[in-house]
Write a protein that holds these residues in place. Sequence first.
Motif, mmCIF file in Angstrom:
data_model
loop_
_atom_site.group_PDB
_atom_site.id
_atom_site.type_symbol
_atom_site.label_atom_id
_atom_site.label_comp_id
_atom_site.label_asym_id
_atom_site.label_seq_id
_atom_site.Cartn_x
_atom_site.Cartn_y
_atom_site.Cartn_z
ATOM 1 N N LEU A 84 35.805 53.909 40.829
ATOM 2 C CA LEU A 84 37.169 53.494 40.515
ATOM 3 C C LEU A 84 37.121 52.020 40.095
ATOM 4 C CD1 LEU A 84 39.024 55.320 43.420
ATOM 5 C CD2 LEU A 84 39.041 55.932 41.002
ATOM 6 N N GLY A 85 37.355 51.123 41.028
ATOM 7 C CA GLY A 85 37.273 49.703 40.728
ATOM 8 C C GLY A 85 38.569 49.135 40.184
ATOM 9 N N ASP A 86 38.606 47.799 40.052
ATOM 10 C CA ASP A 86 39.801 47.100 39.577
ATOM 11 C C ASP A 86 39.941 47.278 38.070
ATOM 12 O OD1 ASP A 86 40.486 46.120 42.088
ATOM 13 O OD2 ASP A 86 39.291 44.303 41.845
ATOM 14 N N GLY A 87 40.823 48.171 37.672
ATOM 15 C CA GLY A 87 41.018 48.435 36.261
ATOM 16 C C GLY A 87 42.069 47.565 35.615
ATOM 17 N N ARG A 88 42.878 46.894 36.440
ATOM 18 C CA ARG A 88 43.912 46.003 35.890
ATOM 19 C C ARG A 88 44.142 44.806 36.817
ATOM 20 N NH1 ARG A 88 49.873 47.858 37.342
ATOM 21 N NH2 ARG A 88 49.514 48.868 39.326
ATOM 22 N N ALA A 89 43.100 44.433 37.526
ATOM 23 C CA ALA A 89 43.217 43.327 38.477
ATOM 24 C C ALA A 89 42.002 42.420 38.374
ATOM 25 C CB ALA A 89 43.351 43.871 39.898
ATOM 26 N N HIS A 90 42.236 41.151 38.685
ATOM 27 C CA HIS A 90 41.165 40.158 38.676
ATOM 28 C C HIS A 90 41.235 39.340 39.961
ATOM 29 C CE1 HIS A 90 41.530 41.142 34.400
ATOM 30 N NE2 HIS A 90 40.297 40.672 34.249
ATOM 31 N N LEU A 91 40.146 39.353 40.708
ATOM 32 C CA LEU A 91 40.040 38.488 41.877
ATOM 33 C C LEU A 91 39.637 37.104 41.381
ATOM 34 C CD1 LEU A 91 40.019 38.060 44.955
ATOM 35 C CD2 LEU A 91 37.614 38.767 44.940
ATOM 36 N N LEU A 92 40.544 36.144 41.521
ATOM 37 C CA LEU A 92 40.291 34.793 41.013
ATOM 38 C C LEU A 92 39.380 33.994 41.927
ATOM 39 C CD1 LEU A 92 43.863 33.754 39.784
ATOM 40 C CD2 LEU A 92 42.013 34.858 38.487
ATOM 41 N N GLY A 93 39.427 34.304 43.230
ATOM 42 C CA GLY A 93 38.671 33.565 44.225
ATOM 43 C C GLY A 93 39.438 33.562 45.523
ATOM 44 N N ASP A 94 39.156 32.599 46.406
ATOM 45 C CA ASP A 94 39.887 32.541 47.667
ATOM 46 C C ASP A 94 40.275 31.112 48.028
ATOM 47 O OD1 ASP A 94 37.265 31.799 48.382
ATOM 48 O OD2 ASP A 94 36.855 33.744 49.273
ATOM 49 N N LEU A 95 41.335 31.042 48.853
ATOM 50 C CA LEU A 95 41.882 29.781 49.336
ATOM 51 C C LEU A 95 41.916 29.792 50.853
ATOM 52 C CD1 LEU A 95 45.015 29.217 47.051
ATOM 53 C CD2 LEU A 95 43.019 27.714 47.175
ATOM 54 N N SER A 96 41.790 28.622 51.441
ATOM 55 C CA SER A 96 41.879 28.485 52.895
ATOM 56 C C SER A 96 43.289 28.048 53.288
ATOM 57 C CB SER A 96 40.862 27.456 53.382
ATOM 58 O OG SER A 96 41.047 27.172 54.758
ATOM 59 N N ASP A 97 43.833 28.686 54.344
ATOM 60 C CA ASP A 97 45.138 28.255 54.833
ATOM 61 C C ASP A 97 44.981 27.130 55.861
ATOM 62 O OD1 ASP A 97 44.441 29.381 57.300
ATOM 63 O OD2 ASP A 97 45.629 31.191 56.998
ATOM 64 N N LYS A 98 46.085 26.739 56.463
ATOM 65 C CA LYS A 98 46.065 25.596 57.377
ATOM 66 C C LYS A 98 45.261 25.870 58.643
ATOM 67 C CE LYS A 98 50.536 23.865 55.757
ATOM 68 N NZ LYS A 98 51.957 23.591 56.104
ATOM 69 N N GLN A 99 45.045 27.139 58.959
ATOM 70 C CA GLN A 99 44.258 27.513 60.140
ATOM 71 C C GLN A 99 42.784 27.750 59.804
ATOM 72 O OE1 GLN A 99 47.467 29.076 59.580
ATOM 73 N NE2 GLN A 99 48.154 27.362 60.851
ATOM 74 N N GLY A 100 42.415 27.585 58.546
ATOM 75 C CA GLY A 100 41.027 27.791 58.151
ATOM 76 C C GLY A 100 40.702 29.220 57.773
ATOM 77 N N GLN A 101 41.706 30.099 57.748
ATOM 78 C CA GLN A 101 41.527 31.491 57.329
ATOM 79 C C GLN A 101 41.474 31.557 55.801
ATOM 80 O OE1 GLN A 101 41.662 34.885 58.928
ATOM 81 N NE2 GLN A 101 41.013 35.310 56.826
ATOM 82 N N TYR A 102 40.502 32.287 55.268
ATOM 83 C CA TYR A 102 40.407 32.442 53.817
ATOM 84 C C TYR A 102 41.226 33.643 53.349
ATOM 85 C CZ TYR A 102 36.928 28.820 53.083
ATOM 86 O OH TYR A 102 36.294 27.607 52.987
ATOM 87 N N TRP A 103 41.859 33.468 52.187
ATOM 88 C CA TRP A 103 42.683 34.505 51.587
ATOM 89 C C TRP A 103 42.269 34.732 50.137
ATOM 90 C CZ3 TRP A 103 46.701 36.928 54.280
ATOM 91 C CH2 TRP A 103 46.992 36.375 55.536
ATOM 92 N N ASP A 104 42.109 35.995 49.755
ATOM 93 C CA ASP A 104 41.843 36.343 48.364
ATOM 94 C C ASP A 104 43.080 36.073 47.509
ATOM 95 O OD1 ASP A 104 39.318 37.225 48.942
ATOM 96 O OD2 ASP A 104 39.708 39.345 48.543
ATOM 97 N N VAL A 105 42.856 35.604 46.306
ATOM 98 C CA VAL A 105 43.919 35.436 45.310
ATOM 99 C C VAL A 105 43.602 36.380 44.163
ATOM 100 C CG1 VAL A 105 45.129 33.833 43.790
ATOM 101 C CG2 VAL A 105 44.191 33.013 45.972
ATOM 102 N N GLN A 106 44.437 37.402 43.986
ATOM 103 C CA GLN A 106 44.164 38.434 42.993
ATOM 104 C C GLN A 106 45.358 38.601 42.059
ATOM 105 O OE1 GLN A 106 44.662 42.726 43.635
ATOM 106 N NE2 GLN A 106 42.446 42.947 43.449
ATOM 107 N N LEU A 107 45.085 38.663 40.770
ATOM 108 C CA LEU A 107 46.113 38.987 39.783
ATOM 109 C C LEU A 107 46.103 40.485 39.517
ATOM 110 C CD1 LEU A 107 45.567 36.195 37.074
ATOM 111 C CD2 LEU A 107 47.008 36.120 39.123
#
Length: 500
Positions: A84-107
């Motif tokens: 399957l896979g991401d056919g209409r999405a792009h993972l741009l990378g990740d960001l850290s929040d104020k607690q140090g938790q990383y979050w994916d940023v995906q379009l």
Amino acid sequence: MKLSNHYHKLGSSFYQQTQPSAVARPVLLLWNGPLAQELQIDYSAQQDSELLAQYFSGSKLIDGSKPIAQAYSGHQFGHFNPQLGDGRAHLLGDLSDKQGQYWDVQLKGSGTSFFSRQGDGRCALGPALREYIMSEAMFALGVPTTRCLAVVATGEAVYREQALPGAVVTRIATSHIRVGTFQYFSARNDIESLKKLTSYAIERHFPQLKGVDGEALSGEQVVDFFAAVIAKQVTLVVSWLRVGFIHGVMNTDNTAISGETIDYGPCAMMNHYHSDTVFSSIDRNSRYAFGNQSKIMQWNMARLADCLLPLIDEDEDIASAKLAPLLQQFTDDFKQGYFIMMANKLGIAELEDTDHELINDLLGIMAEKKLDYSQSFVTLRDNLNQAEVDNLLAQESVDDEAEQDKWQQWLKRWYVRIAADVNGAKALMAKTNPLVIPRNHHVEAILASSQAAYQENGDLSDLNNFLAVVQQPYTQLDDTHNYQDAPSDGDENYHTFCGT
């Protein structure tokens, strides 16, 4: 704002490196300011709308981004698709929040990739707005969920059955690792990639299970990882059932190992109670009906177990013997969590065995009388007071219970159960039962009016008013009453559709 790329480091077998497609006239429609602050993004919709529209349409890359389309497989309505896979999405990378938790940023809706399967890689405005509404409403309801940071109009048409305005939505998740991600490598017998994926998932989501740096992944770690994933899924499904949420497409590629709700395509909210409720137009056999969701999640966990077996022991029977009890325990853990949750909805803080019958009898009455699920609990709470309880309990019992209305019989049993602390019961109900949910007919009306208004004059005031209410579902606001009503037809002919 600078992105890191932790998933990218796993290697090229995990993704296709690909660029989002620039759009004609990006315009920022929705910006989640509180979430942006949590992610330490300093831009604002008021001052930086043009730049944000460029970044979150895929027309301009954020500093540090290495966009990829992730690879995964999946069981779709029980049938396995190895790619399957991401056919209409792009993972741009990740960001850290104020607690140090990383979050994916995906379009989503940002263009094609190797996985597009002849799709156009785009998203219409309606599904993009739906994802924003539903994910932010679910977050406010206290349900584990992916979230939305932005919706950007593309200024381009998307062609489905007709030409529709296009949009790109930005999804934020603790990761986009799915059961289907494990299946992708399992289907290829790629054990080394399975090990890398499991180690990454442990580090990202369950760091307490991480071994000493440099040590090889152990079978015990994998078993503990599986148990931790199961616990997340039990919590997730119990949360769905608390608020009447029906996912609609619980495929293994839509089951995040983080235990977050992902993919708001054909989802819906239950109105009058019935465990067989289903709205998804593509769920023709009611596989993902409201009352089936725990069984399906257990089935999905069994598919994850299949993938993990070679990481636990070379002897498949030995490995299976270690995971089988955890899969069997799912049923008991879910049942316990479910009845605790339902007891809390009735203001009962400590579950007792007799409460199971009290809860099931209430649901039976609700199904028989076609009572609205959310309204029923709010009404019970609103009418609950010490004088009412004392009055009903003081009434003499009728010898012939057939002469009593079922509802009155049940109400008296409930009052007996909570009589020791009526105020405490009412307070617990207020925390557990939302005053408002994103009801299907209101969501559809808002989507219709917002798309029309956007095309005519760019006015999204109806949408913003609705968001203001569903983002505070436990608080009585001036406009709350506008969105509490059940649909006049009980959603009898309502169907949801996949956003692709």
